[in-house]
Design an enzyme around this catalytic site. Structure first.
Site, PDB file in Angstrom:
ATOM      1  CB  CYS A 152      -0.974  -0.026   1.167  1.00 12.46           C
ATOM      2  SG  CYS A 152      -2.344   1.149   0.985  1.00 12.46           S
ATOM      3  CG  HIS A 174      -3.675  -3.447   3.380  1.00 16.55           C
ATOM      4  ND1 HIS A 174      -2.612  -3.013   4.142  1.00 16.55           N
ATOM      5  CD2 HIS A 174      -4.278  -2.328   2.910  1.00 16.55           C
ATOM      6  CE1 HIS A 174      -2.575  -1.696   4.140  1.00 16.55           C
ATOM      7  NE2 HIS A 174      -3.582  -1.257   3.406  1.00 16.55           N
ATOM      8  CD  GLU A 231      -1.359  -6.026   5.645  1.00 21.20           C
ATOM      9  OE1 GLU A 231      -1.346  -4.821   5.927  1.00 21.20           O
ATOM     10  OE2 GLU A 231      -1.134  -6.463   4.495  1.00 21.20           O
TER      11      GLU A 231
END
Length: 512
Positions: free
Chosen positions: A82, A169, A171
């Site tokens: 990002c 993202h 994660e």
């Protein structure tokens, strides 16, 4: 034991710890550093990979955090996420603009190149976006790996160097195969050996403790919670009877907890546990106190007083053990703005001067799920390592009035029934935390042919990842009905049960 390491540079993202947890789940060691550290400090860790986190900032802002562009020279593989992607692009001569079409929430990416980090994924994948700025021009030498309808460059890579960047993202759980993307980067690109395991940690921690402590005695405040129990088991493995575990019974613990902790550590673990029965002292000092902050201060000060009085009996003790975890350490040096903000934490920092003890924190490298795994490896029972969070002041802050021995017993009985039923119905692990509160409300009831006027209790169960946000758990009606019936029938003094259906925010998880 020296582990291969991933350095994660934190630019203030709310998801930074999630990156670290995803890496650790792959049995790969990582550390989070604030983005303000020097390039020399980064290299001193000898990282085999570097990950750049997201950020609330915009790279178009002149005050936005930067990074030394030399980390993109290709000697160390880099994954930028990002804001990290935008920072990499702008640092290497590309262009980032603030577009009208922003992307927040779910998005579908179309993968153009499956050969590296997207290996094994579908042509289209669901991901989680959270950005207003977008890359409009790639730096020289970069190519596009994936795109979305609004982002022509949702993922990019250098054609010759091990540099990768993602606009989404990976994660977060909302990115369906995000963990696979991170794994592809760390295993296929970086070739990590995956040597970060519970077994290797225990072996290393025992050796480090023995070297650090030698023949000195170590004092530990054992509460029966996950962290202190794992610390106790680990230190006992390392130094045996030189560990002095002090267990203070405040009278505010869960039902039968004192007996259970004593039985396990003394009978099954062979530890000489020192139990201080201070129930009457705590209840006396809490008499007629209703304000929750006053309760906390009284309990905290009384605990220190009792603990210190016992610790003074061991003049040869040189160390105090604490259950500090990695999130505590991260928070103490976390990046919160254009400069690093240092935040003190109750488990991180100096000890009270009067104690004259040095600090040992054997779990300071671990996240909570890793602590639980270490506990299992050390032989702690499942009900001890998998228990829900429990407040330091104990049941005092779950009694929303003055504290009496009778009220504590009522709440202990209610809590025991609730937790027992959750476990019996395979619901305990489906909620993040569950507990009961005793309310200062009396209501009319009927039991048999008699009118009753007894207290109201509230049940609370929430789902969450880390406790920062939470939603109420949608427990089955039949389950709630059974719990309510048991509480009213088995606990004298309660004739009405309610279930809390508020989320955090706007409510908190605990009531006080």
């Amino acid at each position: 034991m020296t582990h291969q390491i991933v350095v994660i540079l934190d630019f203030g993202s709310q998801y930074t710890q999630l990156i670290a947890k995803q890496v650790r789940r792959l049995n790969i060691y990582c550390e989070i550093l604030p983005c303000t550290v020097s390039i020399e400090e980064i290299y001193s860790k000898n990282p085999q990979a570097i990950i750049l986190s997201g950020s609330p900032f915009s790279t178009t802002n002149p005050d936005a955090p930067k990074v030394d562009a030399s980390i993109f020279d290709g000697n160390i593989p880099v994954l930028s996420i990002c804001y990290g992607m935008q920072l990499m692009v702008s640092s290497l001569g590309g262009k980032v603009d603030n577009f009208e079409k922003k992307e927040f929430g779910y998005a579908r990416i179309k993968i153009d190149d499956h050969s590296t980090i997207f290996k094994g994924l579908d042509q289209e994948e669901t991901v989680w976006m959270s950005h207003g700025d977008s890359v409009s021009l790639l730096p020289q030498g970069f190519k596009c790996l994936a795109h979305t309808e609004n982002s022509p460059y949702a993922a990019i890579a250098h054609t010759d160097k091990p540099l990768f960047a993602l606009q989404f993202h990976p994660e977060v759980v909302h990115t369906v195969n995000g963990a696979r993307v991170i794994e592809n980067f760390l295993t296929n690109i970086c070739s990590f050996s995956k040597d970060w395991t519970s077994e290797s940690f225990i072996e290393s921690a025992i050796k480090q403790t023995q070297t650090l402590v030698g023949n000195d005695q170590v004092i530990l405040g054992l509460s029966g919670g996950v962290d202190s129990s794992v610390v106790a088991a680990l230190l006992y493995k390392a130094i045996g009877q030189n560990l002095i575990p002090i267990f203070v019974n405040t009278g505010l613990l869960r039902k039968n907890e004192v007996k259970e902790v004593q039985h396990f550590f003394e009978n099954e673990f062979g530890m000489q546990l020192i139990t201080i029965d201070a129930e009457n002292l705590f209840l006396t000092k809490l008499e007629n106190i209703t304000d929750p902050e006053q309760k906390r201060k009284i309990i905290g000060n009384t605990f220190i007083e009792v603990f210190d009085n016992e610790a003074k009996k061991y003049p040869n003790a040189k160390w105090l053990a604490q259950g500090t975890l990695y999130p505590d350490v991260i928070e103490s040096v976390s990046f919160k703005g254009p400069s690093a903000t240092i935040k003190s934490h109750h488990n991180v920092g100096g000890l009270p001067e009067k104690m004259q003890l040095r600090l040992i924190e054997p779990l300071r490298e671990l996240f909570k799920d890793e602590v639980r795994a270490v506990g299992r490896e050390l032989g702690l029972p499942e009900h001890m390592v998998d228990r829900h969070p429990f407040p330091g002041p104990g049941l005092a802050i779950r009694i929303l009035s003055d504290i009496t021995k009778e009220k504590v017993k009522i709440l202990q009985d209610i809590d025991a029934i609730f937790i027992e039923e959750l476990r019996n119905n395979n619901l305990y692990h489906k909620v993040w935390q569950a507990f009961a509160v005793l309310l200062p409300v009396y209501s009319v009831g009927v039991m048999g042919d008699e009118r009753t006027y007894e207290q109201l209790c509230g049940l609370r169960a929430v789902t969450s990842v880390d406790g920062m946000t939470a939603d109420w758990a949608d427990l089955p009606y039949d389950f709630l009905k059974r719990v309510s019936n048991r509480i009213i029938n088995e606990v004298r003094g309660v004739n009405r049960v309610v279930y809390d259906i508020s989320s955090k925010p706007p409510a908190t998880i605990e009531w006080e």
